[in-house]
Write a protein that holds these residues in place. Structure first.
Motif, mmCIF file in Angstrom:
data_model
loop_
_atom_site.group_PDB
_atom_site.id
_atom_site.type_symbol
_atom_site.label_atom_id
_atom_site.label_comp_id
_atom_site.label_asym_id
_atom_site.label_seq_id
_atom_site.Cartn_x
_atom_site.Cartn_y
_atom_site.Cartn_z
ATOM 1 N N ARG A 205 30.155 -17.506 -17.268
ATOM 2 C CA ARG A 205 30.301 -18.428 -16.336
ATOM 3 C C ARG A 205 29.461 -18.263 -14.751
ATOM 4 N NH1 ARG A 205 36.159 -21.172 -14.125
ATOM 5 N NH2 ARG A 205 35.142 -22.535 -12.890
ATOM 6 N N GLU A 206 29.525 -17.039 -14.437
ATOM 7 C CA GLU A 206 28.935 -16.810 -13.325
ATOM 8 C C GLU A 206 27.163 -16.933 -13.549
ATOM 9 O OE1 GLU A 206 29.984 -12.867 -12.045
ATOM 10 O OE2 GLU A 206 31.920 -13.381 -11.290
ATOM 11 N N GLN A 209 26.200 -20.544 -13.321
ATOM 12 C CA GLN A 209 26.102 -20.815 -12.131
ATOM 13 C C GLN A 209 25.034 -20.445 -11.332
ATOM 14 O OE1 GLN A 209 29.989 -20.081 -10.282
ATOM 15 N NE2 GLN A 209 31.001 -21.757 -11.225
#
Length: 496
Positions: A205-206, A209
């Motif tokens: 997820r990081e 992003q």
């Protein structure tokens, strides 16, 4: 940086070669198109043009994403990966000659994928300079030398391809692949590690992003569709039975504002930090887009002029282009010296003037005129436009963004340069198609079409000059106001 002089020179050379090899990869195919076409049984100029356009399209499209990956995983690592990727697909380009059934498809596929290599090396090489050097003379000179490698790379690539074509054209790609492997090794040995300003993402997820996946996909898709539409229209024309050209252009235009909305309203870590960009950056990017769009038109149609109207051989054409690297090197050294003493806006005005004068000279050059008149002079002038605008724009962009975004800063300038060249050629090709049937002979038709395209280049350069003059006026007035305020602050009222 604290490096010994020999090590710093070697370090700068390895980084500058990322620009040199990018343009070499473009120039090595320009003069080989007839030989490649004969090998694969392809004679349609539109099909052959994609051997050049496919590479340029990939380079210009993937630079932004590559710069962000450098910010996350390290510029040195990405530079090494870029050289290695470039080497693999360049080797496959040469090996495609052994595929007797689908050799042409394999060659085009390899050329398109090879463009990802320079899309990685260029922004990360520039980002290393931006992060390694503080603002000042050395940084300006490093950026200037980087820009100087653009014209010399194209000419060296064209010259060696013409020489290898006398024997066997695939050796152009085999030898280049070997050089790229050597450069990947030299990056490991000579380039110092630039400390990362952020920790790499710990989760998927990081990571999504950090790389701004949504913005990247939408932005890349938009650029690809718009570029494809304009360049494919040159091949098939803007006819009503070619609906896919209009559809691609429309979808690309729709996705472009969607990309801006994502970057400003949705993305946690936007691919382009618009909030950090100043109005000066906007002026500079507009100037560079106009100037380099003009340069792409000038280079392509000067090559067509030499080939189809003056009927030069590949080696002779390489000789006619030979003044460009020497002039570009002189321009880069001069720019590196004056950038710390002259306002960047003045440097941009000078560069746009050189673009304008250079393209005018070739646009009105008679076919039967001696080479040493206008065509020689314009080959001396145009490099000054390139090698003054690129370092000035890069320094302004680098200074506008923090260290952690140096990859994005370098990517943005390179995207504007490469995309404006490709899109400018698409516009020029459309103009050529519309005006090339008014002469009394086939040669008159060619000349009329070429001049129509070059007149568009004149318009782009003139627009760039007008924008640069507004930028210079704005920057000059701001500096005058700043000096006036400092003088006022230094005057103290006498004590009563």
């Amino acid at each position: 940086m604290g490096l010994p002089l020999w090590r710093e020179v070697a370090f700068i050379a390895v980084i500058c070669l990322s620009m040199f090899t990018t343009q070499l990869g473009l120039g090595q195919v320009l003069l080989l198109l007839p030989s490649i076409g004969r090998t694969f049984g392809i004679s349609n100029p539109g099909d052959l043009s994609w051997l050049v356009a496919g590479y340029s399209l990939t380079v210009g499209t993937f630079i932004l994403v590559s710069g962000r990956l450098g910010d996350i995983y390290g510029y040195k690592r990405m530079l090494c990966i870029g050289y290695a990727w470039f080497a693999v697909w360049t080797m496959i380009s040469g090996l495609s000659i052994y595929d007797t059934k689908n050799g042409y498809v394999m060659f085009v596929f390899a050329r398109v994928l090879s463009g990802i290599g320079p899309a990685i090396t260029m922004p990360n090489g520039l980002a290393i300079f931006g992060a390694a050097y503080p603002d000042g003379m050395r940084k300006a000179m490093a950026f200037a030398l980087f820009g100087a490698c653009a014209p010399s790379g194209s000419i060296v690539g064209a010259t060696f391809s013409a020489l290898f074509d006398l024997v066997w054209w695939p050796w152009t790609f085999f030898s280049f692949a070997i050089v790229l492997v050597v450069l990947a090794v030299l990056v490991i040995v000579l380039v110092p590690v630039i400390p990362r300003t952020r920790a790499p993402p710990a989760t998927w997820r990081e990571l999504l992003q950090a790389v701004d996946l949504l913005g990247g996909v939408v932005g890349v898709t938009s650029l690809v569709l718009i570029n494809f539409a304009w360049n494919q229209a040159v091949v098939v024309g803007w006819r009503q039975d070619r609906d896919y050209v209009y559809i691609c252009l429309l979808l690309g235009m729709i996705l472009l504002p969607v990309f801006f909305v994502i970057e400003t309203k949705v993305a946690v870590e936007p691919l382009i930090p618009f909030s950090a960009l100043s109005s000066d950056v906007g002026f500079v990017m507009a100037c560079i887009a106009c100037g380099w769009g003009c340069f792409g038109i000038w280079l392509f149609y000067l090559l067509q002029f030499y080939t189809n109207l003056r009927h030069g051989s590949p080696l002779q054409i390489s000789a006619w282009f030979s003044p460009i690297p020497a002039s570009g090197f002189a321009a880069s050294i001069t720019t590196g010296i004056i950038l710390g003493k002259v306002r960047s806006s003045i440097v941009m005005v000078m560069s746009m003037t050189f673009f304008l004068v250079g393209v005018i000279l070739i646009a009105v050059a008679p076919v039967d005129q001696t080479y040493w008149a206008q065509t020689f002079v314009c080959s001396l002038i145009i490099p000054w436009g390139m090698d003054m605008s690129f370092p000035a724009g890069t320094i302004i962009m680098s200074a506008s963004l923090p260290k952690k975004h140096q990859g994005v800063a370098a990517s943005l300038i390179n995207t504007v340069v490469n995309y404006s060249v490709s899109l400018g050629l698409g516009f020029a090709g459309t103009v050529e198609l519309q005006v090339d049937h008014g002469g009394l002979t086939e040669q008159d038709d060619l000349l009329r079409g070429y001049r129509g395209a070059l007149y568009l280049g004149i318009g782009l350069a003139a627009l760039g000059l007008a924008i640069s003059l507004v930028f210079a006026f704005k920057q000059g007035r701001r500096e005058s106001e700043s000096k006036r305020k400092r003088r006022s602050a230094s005057i103290k009222l006498p004590d009563k």
